[in-house]
Enzyme design. Structure first.
Site, PDB file in Angstrom:
ATOM      1  N   ASN A  54     -31.242   3.749 -30.215  1.00 27.78           N
ATOM      2  CA  ASN A  54     -30.533   4.634 -29.306  1.00 27.78           C
ATOM      3  C   ASN A  54     -30.575   4.037 -27.903  1.00 27.78           C
ATOM      4  O   ASN A  54     -30.137   2.918 -27.699  1.00 27.78           O
ATOM      5  CB  ASN A  54     -31.114   6.048 -29.372  1.00 27.78           C
ATOM      6  CG  ASN A  54     -30.180   7.096 -28.822  1.00 27.78           C
ATOM      7  OD1 ASN A  54     -28.998   7.066 -29.144  1.00 27.78           O
ATOM      8  ND2 ASN A  54     -30.679   8.014 -28.019  1.00 27.78           N
ATOM      9  N   GLU A 110     -22.119   7.235 -23.298  1.00 28.23           N
ATOM     10  CA  GLU A 110     -23.521   6.973 -22.973  1.00 28.23           C
ATOM     11  C   GLU A 110     -23.648   5.679 -22.160  1.00 28.23           C
ATOM     12  O   GLU A 110     -22.734   4.861 -22.094  1.00 28.23           O
ATOM     13  CB  GLU A 110     -24.344   6.794 -24.270  1.00 28.23           C
ATOM     14  CG  GLU A 110     -24.430   8.017 -25.153  1.00 28.23           C
ATOM     15  CD  GLU A 110     -25.590   8.928 -24.793  1.00 28.23           C
ATOM     16  OE1 GLU A 110     -26.353   8.588 -23.855  1.00 28.23           O
ATOM     17  OE2 GLU A 110     -25.738   9.969 -25.451  1.00 28.23           O
ATOM     18  N   ASP A 149     -31.301  13.758 -20.975  1.00 26.63           N
ATOM     19  CA  ASP A 149     -30.628  12.686 -21.713  1.00 26.63           C
ATOM     20  C   ASP A 149     -30.864  11.376 -20.978  1.00 26.63           C
ATOM     21  O   ASP A 149     -31.976  10.923 -20.857  1.00 26.63           O
ATOM     22  CB  ASP A 149     -29.150  13.016 -21.880  1.00 26.63           C
ATOM     23  CG  ASP A 149     -28.511  12.289 -23.043  1.00 26.63           C
ATOM     24  OD1 ASP A 149     -28.913  11.147 -23.331  1.00 26.63           O
ATOM     25  OD2 ASP A 149     -27.598  12.837 -23.686  1.00 26.63           O
ATOM     26  N   ARG A 162     -31.441   4.575 -36.504  1.00 29.52           N
ATOM     27  CA  ARG A 162     -30.757   3.558 -35.704  1.00 29.52           C
ATOM     28  C   ARG A 162     -31.396   3.537 -34.328  1.00 29.52           C
ATOM     29  O   ARG A 162     -32.112   4.450 -33.926  1.00 29.52           O
ATOM     30  CB  ARG A 162     -29.258   3.846 -35.577  1.00 29.52           C
ATOM     31  CG  ARG A 162     -28.921   5.121 -34.830  1.00 29.52           C
ATOM     32  CD  ARG A 162     -27.459   5.158 -34.417  1.00 29.52           C
ATOM     33  NE  ARG A 162     -27.068   6.431 -33.845  1.00 29.52           N
ATOM     34  CZ  ARG A 162     -27.309   6.822 -32.586  1.00 29.52           C
ATOM     35  NH1 ARG A 162     -27.993   6.019 -31.771  1.00 29.52           N
ATOM     36  NH2 ARG A 162     -26.906   8.004 -32.155  1.00 29.52           N
TER      37      ARG A 162
END
Length: 252
Positions: free
Chosen positions: A108, A21, A225, A106
């Site tokens: 991202n 990522e 994404d 959490r």
């Protein structure tokens, strides 16, 4: 208007990430930085000689940002906003998650605006009913606030129009039983959306739907994404599960 398709028949660099990522290029050092969230690693690839350095952390580092006046990186990590200090050392500067939520969510993806305000979103815990939210950390006054309560699920790619008056945020909706307050979707499939906000010196307003990727004809088993914005104001959105990038017109 005709669509142009460009095909890349092989990877530029192969690393074998589990969940790669957040690519971030630093022109000062000719280094491409990126993370593997699942493996809790940060990679530093020197593009001139393809030398690779790897840092291993105890918790996931989920996105990266350049520091304006210093060589080095800021990041979002599992619990909040932090600095990477080298040699696999991470120093939190803000841990804003509520105590009851922290074990079940959490941070991202995220990004910084032109003066260093760091925006990042959290992910939804279906089991514990913890919604994803969008946060802003401002290093100019050392404050961290929720700028959109959502509810969101997987908060993802984020970027600004070239004039920095519009913020584009990719929110991957993975909710089978959970509704976004500004939509009427309630399905048993994965839904892809990109939202836009009016942006003014760190303040967000007028959240609205910018792109419904499924309505554009993209497969339902692929998802928006990561995101970036080019100099012409077009949005580039990566398609998880489809090995595609789509370039989107940004006049909204």
């Amino acid at each position: 208007m005709a669509h142009t398709q460009i095909v890349a028949d092989r990877p530029w660099f192969e690393i074998g990430c589990t969940l790669g990522e957040g690519p971030l290029y630093d022109p000062r050092t000719s280094t491409l930085h990126f993370v593997d969230i699942s493996e809790k690693k940060v990679f530093h690839l020197h593009t001139e000689n393809l030398e690779l350095q790897v840092e291993q952390f105890e918790a996931p580092v989920t996105c990266l940002a350049l520091r304006k006046d210093k060589i080095g990186l800021a990041c979002a990590a599992a619990e909040g906003f932090a600095l990477l200090e080298g040699n696999s050392t991470l120093k939190y500067i803000s841990q804003p998650l509520p105590v009851d939520d922290a074990p079940h969510t959490r941070f991202n993806d995220g990004a910084c605006d032109s003066i260093g305000r760091f925006f990042a979103g959290t992910i939804y815990s279906k089991e514990h009913g913890v919604p994803g939210k969008l946060y802003r950390y401002d290093p100019n006054n050392d404050t961290c606030v929720v700028v959109d309560e959502g509810p969101f699920t997987d908060s993802n790619g984020l970027g600004w129009s070239p004039d920095e008056k519009t913020l584009q945020v990719r929110l991957l909706l993975r909710d089978w039983q959970y509704l976004n307050k500004n939509t009427s979707y309630f399905t048993d499939s994965l839904i892809n959306k990109i939202y836009a906000y009016d942006y003014d010196a760190g303040e967000l307003s007028n959240r609205r739907l910018f792109v419904d990727a499924i309505a554009l004809g993209y497969p339902e088993n692929s998802f928006c994404d990561g995101l970036c914005v080019d100099d012409e104001g077009y949005i580039w959105s990566a398609r998880l599960g489809f090995s595609h990038l789509m370039r989107l017109h940004a006049k909204i």
